[in-house]
Design a protein around this motif. Structure first.
Motif, mmCIF file in Angstrom:
data_model
loop_
_atom_site.group_PDB
_atom_site.id
_atom_site.type_symbol
_atom_site.label_atom_id
_atom_site.label_comp_id
_atom_site.label_asym_id
_atom_site.label_seq_id
_atom_site.Cartn_x
_atom_site.Cartn_y
_atom_site.Cartn_z
ATOM 1 N N ALA A 104 52.761 3.538 69.216
ATOM 2 C CA ALA A 104 52.527 4.735 68.402
ATOM 3 C C ALA A 104 51.343 5.551 68.908
ATOM 4 O O ALA A 104 51.246 6.738 68.638
ATOM 5 C CB ALA A 104 52.306 4.337 66.945
ATOM 6 N N THR A 164 55.848 8.980 64.691
ATOM 7 C CA THR A 164 56.394 8.340 65.887
ATOM 8 C C THR A 164 57.442 7.337 65.442
ATOM 9 O O THR A 164 57.319 6.696 64.397
ATOM 10 C CB THR A 164 55.321 7.623 66.740
ATOM 11 N N GLY A 182 57.341 4.674 69.747
ATOM 12 C CA GLY A 182 56.226 5.558 70.040
ATOM 13 C C GLY A 182 56.598 6.980 70.416
ATOM 14 O O GLY A 182 55.734 7.754 70.815
ATOM 15 N N HIS A 183 57.877 7.367 70.296
ATOM 16 C CA HIS A 183 58.276 8.741 70.601
ATOM 17 C C HIS A 183 57.803 9.659 69.479
ATOM 18 O O HIS A 183 58.048 9.396 68.309
ATOM 19 C CB HIS A 183 59.795 8.839 70.768
ATOM 20 N N LEU A 184 57.126 10.740 69.867
ATOM 21 C CA LEU A 184 56.551 11.669 68.905
ATOM 22 C C LEU A 184 57.592 12.677 68.428
ATOM 23 O O LEU A 184 58.288 13.297 69.238
ATOM 24 C CB LEU A 184 55.367 12.414 69.532
#
Length: 149
Positions: free
Chosen positions: A74, A123, A127-129
């Motif tokens: 994240a 996220t 961890g993709h924003l």
């Protein structure tokens, strides 16, 4: 020859395709029957398709070196963000709540933006924003896609 100005598919590299698939399904996203369980998942969106593939498979296919996963995904910003435009500030807050309930990490609660809109960030478990935003200057069509001049 030119490159067509369209995004047909956005692919996210994930640590565990099955776990990531469960997350996006819990957001209410529709999984395509073209998906291969544990290998690749395709989701229908109002725009292009979203796919989930193991990060190691993506790097091998592209001939890139394997990337070591960060201890806290994240907090590992990769310089890429995906955005979902919604119809109101209340819809931003509701979408952020739903994402967190599904297992997302809230990065920034919904709030007024200096340009006159309202937005917040989360996220996904890898961890993709993602940005959830309301831009009053960008009307949405029936599919929820912003209509720009």
């Amino acid at each position: 020859m030119s490159v067509p100005a369209r995004v047909s598919l956005a692919t996210l590299g994930v640590a565990d395709v099955a776990r990531a698939t469960e997350f996006y399904e819990s957001l209410g996203w529709r999984l395509s029957t073209a998906s291969v369980p544990g290998v690749v998942s395709f989701f229908h969106t109002a725009g292009g398709l979203l796919s989930l593939v193991a990060t190691d498979d993506m790097t091998a296919d592209a001939g890139l070196p394997t990337r070591q996963p960060p201890p806290n995904p994240a907090a590992d910003f990769r310089g890429t963000m995906l955005a979902i435009n919604v119809e109101s500030p209340a819809a931003v807050d509701e979408a952020l709540r739903s994402a967190v309930q599904a297992g997302a990490t809230l990065v920034k609660a919904g709030g007024a933006a200096e340009w006159g809109g309202y937005l917040g960030y989360f996220t996904d478990p890898d961890g993709h924003l993602w940005e959830i935003t309301h831009n009053p200057a960008w009307p949405l069509d029936q599919a929820g896609v912003p209509q720009l001049p």
